[in-house]
Design a protein around this motif. Structure first.
Motif, short mmCIF file in Angstrom:
data_model
loop_
_atom_site.label_atom_id
_atom_site.label_comp_id
_atom_site.label_asym_id
_atom_site.label_seq_id
_atom_site.Cartn_x
_atom_site.Cartn_y
_atom_site.Cartn_z
N TYR A 31 70.58 57.71 23.72
CA TYR A 31 70.75 57.90 25.23
C TYR A 31 72.00 58.94 25.24
O TYR A 31 72.18 59.85 25.92
N ASP A 32 72.96 58.32 24.29
CA ASP A 32 74.26 59.34 24.24
C ASP A 32 73.83 60.74 23.73
O ASP A 32 74.56 61.49 24.45
N GLU A 33 72.98 60.84 23.10
CA GLU A 33 72.49 62.01 22.41
C GLU A 33 71.84 62.86 23.66
O GLU A 33 72.03 64.20 23.61
N LEU A 34 70.88 62.20 24.18
CA LEU A 34 70.13 63.05 25.40
C LEU A 34 71.11 63.42 26.38
O LEU A 34 71.02 64.45 27.24
N ASN A 72 65.05 58.11 18.57
CA ASN A 72 65.34 56.80 19.40
C ASN A 72 65.13 55.53 18.52
O ASN A 72 64.34 55.06 18.38
N ASP A 73 66.20 55.40 17.73
CA ASP A 73 66.20 54.34 16.69
C ASP A 73 67.20 53.12 17.47
O ASP A 73 66.79 52.14 18.22
N ASN A 74 68.53 53.48 17.44
CA ASN A 74 69.52 52.63 18.30
C ASN A 74 69.55 53.37 19.65
O ASN A 74 69.62 54.69 19.87
N LEU A 75 69.08 52.44 20.77
CA LEU A 75 68.81 53.00 22.21
C LEU A 75 70.08 53.94 22.56
O LEU A 75 70.01 54.91 23.14
N ASP A 76 71.26 52.77 22.40
CA ASP A 76 72.59 53.54 22.87
C ASP A 76 72.89 55.10 22.31
O ASP A 76 73.39 55.92 23.02
#
Ligand code: ADP
Ligand code: 5GP
Length: 202
Positions: free
Chosen positions: A175-178, A168-172
Motif C-alpha cells: 500500500y505504501d508503495e502504491l 503485494n507480499d506484505n499489504l502495508d
C-alpha cells in the motif's frame, strides 16, 4: 483552467490483492475518483450496480461497443469489460484524479490514448501464494480458479511495460508503495503549473 486529472491505471492478476489495495487508496484519498466499468459478468455478492460495475447484457455491451462508447474494452475470463469514454474524458478535463482497475489488454489500449496516465502493475509474491489467495477468497469455483491462474501467467509477462511494479507480499508495504506512486504523480511540475510563480511572489 484546472490542471488535467491524474489517470492512475492499475492492473493485476486476479487474486493479487488489487481490490484490497484500491479500497484502501480510495479511503485515504476521498477526492480520487473511480472509473466504473461496464461488464457482462454477473454481480458478486455485495457488489452494487453503478458503483462497482455497470452490469449489462452481452447484447447491450456489443451495441455500446459498436457505437464507440468505450475508451477501451477486453474479454477477460470469458466476460466483456469496458471503460465508458465520455465520463472519463470529462472528469479528467475538470481536474479530477481517476483510478482505473483494468486488465492488461485494456491498459495497453489506454497507453495509446491516455498517454499521460500512470500505469501500475500489482504482482503477487509467487504463484503458490496467488492460488492460496484465490481459494481463500472463496468467490470462485474450481474451474474459474484454474482459468484465472492460467491467465495470470500470461498477464504477469506484460508487467514489464508498466511504469511501476508493486509486489503485494506484505499489504502495508504494498500500500505504501502504491500510495507513493500516486503522490509522486501529483508532484509533477505540469500538475502544479503556477507553483514556481507563487513561490517567487511570496
Ligand atoms: P484481486 O482484486 O486482485 O482479485 P483481492 O483484493 O480480492 O484481489 O484479494 C484476494 C484475496 O487475498 C483476498 O481474500 C484478500 O483479503 C487477500 N489478500 C490481499 N492482499 C493480501 C496480502 N498482502 N497478504 C495476504 N492476503 C492478501
Ligand atoms: P473481476 O471480474 O474480478 O472484477 O475483474 C476481472 C478482471 O477484469 C480484472 O483484471 C479487472 O481489472 C478487469 N477489468 C475490470 N474492469 C475492466 C475494464 O473496464 N476494462 C478492462 N480491460 N478490464 C477490466
Amino acid at each position: 483552467m484546472p490542471r488535467q486529472g491524474i489517470a492512475l491505471v492499475l492492473s493485476a492478476p486476479s487474486g493479487a490483492g488489487k481490490t484490497t489495495l484500491v479500497q484502501r487508496l480510495l479511503r485515504a484519498f476521498p477526492l480520487l475518483g473511480y472509473s466504473v466499468s461496464c461488464t457482462t459478468r454477473l454481480p458478486r455478492q455485495g457488489e452494487v450496480d453503478g458503483k462497482d460495475y455497470i452490469f449489462i447484457s452481452r447484447e447491450e455491451f456489443e451495441q455500446r461497443r459498436a457505437e464507440g462508447y468505450f475508451a477501451e474494452w477486453a474479454e477477460v475470463h470469458g466476460n466483456l469489460y469496458g471503460t465508458p469514454l465520455a465520463p472519463v474524458k470529462e472528469k479528467l478535463r475538470l481536474g479530477q484524479d481517476l483510478l482505473f482497475d483494468i486488465d492488461v489488454q485494456g491498459a495497453a489500449q489506454l497507453k495509446l490514448s491516455l498517454t499521460e496516465a500512470v500505469f501500475v502493475f500489482i504482482l503477487p509474491p509467487g504463484m503458490t501464494e496467488l492460488e492460496r489467495r484465490l481459494r481463500n477468497r472463496g468467490l470462485d469455483d474450481e474451474k474459474t480458479i484454474e482459468r484465472r491462474l492460467a491467465n495470470a501467467r500470461q498477464e504477469i509477462l506484460e508487467a514489464r511495460w508498466y511504469d511501476a511494479l508493486v509486489v503485494n507480499d506484505n499489504l502495508d508495504v504494498a500500500y505504501d508503495e502504491l500510495r507513493s506512486v500516486f503522490v509522486a504523480a501529483s508532484l509533477a511540475p505540469d500538475r502544479n503549473p503556477d507553483l514556481s510563480e507563487t513561490v517567487l511572489r511570496g
